[in-house]
Design a protein around this motif. Structure first.
Motif, PDB file in Angstrom:
ATOM      1  N   UNK A 106       0.827  -1.222   0.000  1.00  0.00           N
ATOM      2  CA  UNK A 106       0.000   0.000   0.000  1.00  0.00           C
ATOM      3  C   UNK A 106       0.860   1.272   0.000  1.00  0.00           C
ATOM      4  N   UNK A 107       2.165   1.106   0.030  1.00  0.00           N
ATOM      5  CA  UNK A 107       3.044   2.282  -0.074  1.00  0.00           C
ATOM      6  C   UNK A 107       3.310   2.983   1.244  1.00  0.00           C
ATOM      7  N   UNK A 108       3.030   2.292   2.367  1.00  0.00           N
ATOM      8  CA  UNK A 108       3.212   2.952   3.669  1.00  0.00           C
ATOM      9  C   UNK A 108       4.682   3.329   3.917  1.00  0.00           C
ATOM     10  N   UNK A 109       5.579   2.422   3.539  1.00  0.00           N
ATOM     11  CA  UNK A 109       7.018   2.712   3.778  1.00  0.00           C
ATOM     12  C   UNK A 109       7.437   3.920   2.932  1.00  0.00           C
ATOM     13  N   UNK A 110       7.060   3.889   1.665  1.00  0.00           N
ATOM     14  CA  UNK A 110       7.432   5.002   0.775  1.00  0.00           C
ATOM     15  C   UNK A 110       6.859   6.322   1.270  1.00  0.00           C
ATOM     16  N   UNK A 111       5.632   6.250   1.768  1.00  0.00           N
ATOM     17  CA  UNK A 111       5.005   7.492   2.246  1.00  0.00           C
ATOM     18  C   UNK A 111       5.720   8.058   3.468  1.00  0.00           C
ATOM     19  N   UNK A 112       6.137   7.174   4.362  1.00  0.00           N
ATOM     20  CA  UNK A 112       6.854   7.652   5.555  1.00  0.00           C
ATOM     21  C   UNK A 112       8.192   8.267   5.133  1.00  0.00           C
ATOM     22  N   UNK A 113       8.861   7.614   4.194  1.00  0.00           N
ATOM     23  CA  UNK A 113      10.155   8.148   3.720  1.00  0.00           C
ATOM     24  C   UNK A 113       9.953   9.535   3.095  1.00  0.00           C
ATOM     25  N   UNK A 114       8.918   9.649   2.288  1.00  0.00           N
ATOM     26  CA  UNK A 114       8.672  10.938   1.638  1.00  0.00           C
ATOM     27  C   UNK A 114       8.284  11.999   2.670  1.00  0.00           C
ATOM     28  N   UNK A 115       7.364  11.634   3.554  1.00  0.00           N
ATOM     29  CA  UNK A 115       6.888  12.618   4.531  1.00  0.00           C
ATOM     30  C   UNK A 115       8.033  13.121   5.415  1.00  0.00           C
ATOM     31  N   UNK A 116       8.884  12.189   5.855  1.00  0.00           N
ATOM     32  CA  UNK A 116       9.977  12.570   6.772  1.00  0.00           C
ATOM     33  C   UNK A 116      11.202  13.096   6.036  1.00  0.00           C
ATOM     34  N   UNK A 117      11.162  13.087   4.731  1.00  0.00           N
ATOM     35  CA  UNK A 117      12.293  13.560   3.933  1.00  0.00           C
ATOM     36  C   UNK A 117      12.509  15.060   4.122  1.00  0.00           C
ATOM     37  N   UNK A 118      13.705  15.480   3.808  1.00  0.00           N
ATOM     38  CA  UNK A 118      14.093  16.879   4.021  1.00  0.00           C
ATOM     39  C   UNK A 118      13.179  17.848   3.273  1.00  0.00           C
ATOM     40  N   UNK A 119      12.857  17.477   2.022  1.00  0.00           N
ATOM     41  CA  UNK A 119      12.056  18.349   1.180  1.00  0.00           C
ATOM     42  C   UNK A 119      10.716  18.683   1.844  1.00  0.00           C
ATOM     43  N   UNK A 120      10.040  17.627   2.313  1.00  0.00           N
ATOM     44  CA  UNK A 120       8.739  17.855   2.934  1.00  0.00           C
ATOM     45  C   UNK A 120       8.870  18.513   4.312  1.00  0.00           C
ATOM     46  N   UNK A 121       9.737  17.950   5.145  1.00  0.00           N
ATOM     47  CA  UNK A 121       9.824  18.461   6.526  1.00  0.00           C
ATOM     48  C   UNK A 121      10.270  19.923   6.574  1.00  0.00           C
ATOM     49  N   UNK A 122      11.244  20.263   5.741  1.00  0.00           N
ATOM     50  CA  UNK A 122      11.774  21.625   5.823  1.00  0.00           C
ATOM     51  C   UNK A 122      10.789  22.653   5.272  1.00  0.00           C
ATOM     52  N   UNK A 123       9.772  22.162   4.556  1.00  0.00           N
ATOM     53  CA  UNK A 123       8.774  23.099   4.015  1.00  0.00           C
ATOM     54  C   UNK A 123       7.486  23.180   4.826  1.00  0.00           C
ATOM     55  N   UNK A 124       7.404  22.423   5.894  1.00  0.00           N
ATOM     56  CA  UNK A 124       6.227  22.542   6.759  1.00  0.00           C
ATOM     57  C   UNK A 124       6.306  23.869   7.505  1.00  0.00           C
ATOM     58  N   UNK A 125       5.176  24.513   7.624  1.00  0.00           N
ATOM     59  CA  UNK A 125       5.145  25.830   8.258  1.00  0.00           C
ATOM     60  C   UNK A 125       5.807  25.821   9.647  1.00  0.00           C
TER      61      UNK A 125
END
Ligand code: PAP
Length: 310
Positions: free
Chosen positions: A237-256
């Motif tokens: 279901x892509x849970x591992x990939x989603x966690x990697x993406x969510x916790x990745x620098x690109x996403x985390x550093x752009x959260x308000x």
């Protein structure tokens, strides 16, 4: 506490205009308020067998490891639209041993059933119960040259000193002498590395660069180790990939919260924990002499270990 601290060797960091003083306690250097928290933890923290310690020297991937571990252990409770990581700084989602009170750990254990606790304390100085409880420890480490650059910018930015007022060469020399947050860095890595050889079922070593180059296998290793393995269905279901993406620098550093937030009661902006996250950024700062010096020191310290920090 004051009595203990008064007797310790001190070092004032001249390259930071004397605004930071480090104290040497049990063979490692740190600043006063973290040292006080560490000593209190040594005196009163009671680890439980199900706790999972996330350990690291500063600037080696702590924030990333915390987000990943938090997302892994809370994935049944929260999804990407409800996770506290969206609105709360990572370092507030996972308590930090040296900064939090015993009650905070108890509340986290009860309310979130969160077994995670982070610390920068070297292995030899961990509260005794962390070893005797036999709880698990995950340790992350990183290329020493990138750690030096990251450490330089973090301290400088924390004090709002522009680069021209904070000579990198001096920061470098200080780091080489072992005076860095929880340093000497080599000893920090060696302490956990040796312990991981003695207790491989209880201590997992992860390398920042490996987590970057092979995120999937390493995130699965992490989840297995902390007792929250991904099921085949979750993987599909892509849970591992989603966690990697969510916790990745690109996403985390752009959260308000990470762009503009500040920690409760702190003047430090969350954004300084998210700088570049680039492997090899040291090449923009090191002279040839610096490279040779740090490589030689690292070779001497790590001779025969098979550890690669360069
Ligand atoms: P800490 O020990 O003070 O909590 P820590 O998180 O270990 O700091 O280190 C910060 C470094 O991790 C920064 O590296 P840099 O200075 O070379 O850029 C930061 O950018 C990087 N970092 C933070 N979050 C992530 C992430 N999600 N993925 C990869 N690297 C990250």
């Amino acid at each position: 506490m004051e009595e203990i601290i008064k007797t310790l060797p001190q070092h004032t960091c001249n390259w930071l205009k004397g605004k930071i003083t480090m104290y040497k306690y049990q063979d490692f250097w740190t600043i006063k308020h973290l040292l006080e928290g560490g000593i209190l933890a040594q005196q009163s923290f009671k680890a439980e067998p199900n706790d999972v310690f996330l350990c690291s020297a500063p600037k080696t991937g702590t924030t990333w490891l915390k987000s990943l571990a938090f997302a892994i252990v809370t994935r049944e409770k929260f999804d990407e639209s409800t996770t506290p990581l969206l609105t709360k700084f990572v370092h507030e989602c996972v308590p930090f041993l040296e900064k939090s009170q015993v009650e905070e750990h108890e509340n986290n254990r009860k309310n979130l059933s969160l077994p995670l606790i982070a610390t920068h304390i070297p292995y030899a100085s961990l509260p005794e119960s962390v070893i005797s409880s036999n709880c698990k420890i995950v340790y992350i480490y990183r290329n020493i040259k990138d750690v030096i650059v990251s450490h330089y910018h973090f301290l400088r930015e924390g004090l709002k000193l522009p680069m021209e007022d904070a000579p990198f060469e001096e920061a470098f020399e200080e780091f080489c002498q072992g005076v860095s947050g929880y340093g000497p860095y080599w000893d920090h890595v060696l302490g956990y590395w040796k312990a991981s050889l003695e207790r491989p079922d209880k201590i997992l070593l992860l390398k920042y660069e490996d987590l970057k180059s092979e995120p999937k296998s390493n995130v699965k290793r992490l989840a297995d180790f902390i007792g929250c393995p991904f099921s085949v269905d979750e993987e599909k279901a892509g849970v591992v990939d989603n966690i990697i993406r969510f916790c990745g620098f690109e996403n985390m550093s752009n959260l308000e919260v990470n762009k503009t937030g500040k920690r409760n009661g702190s003047v430090t902006e969350n954004r300084i924990y998210f700088r570049k996250a680039k492997d090899g950024d040291w090449k923009n700062y090191f002279t040839n002499e610096m490279k040779e010096k740090i490589d030689k020191l690292t070779d001497e310290k790590f001779n025969g270990t098979g550890l690669l920090l360069k």
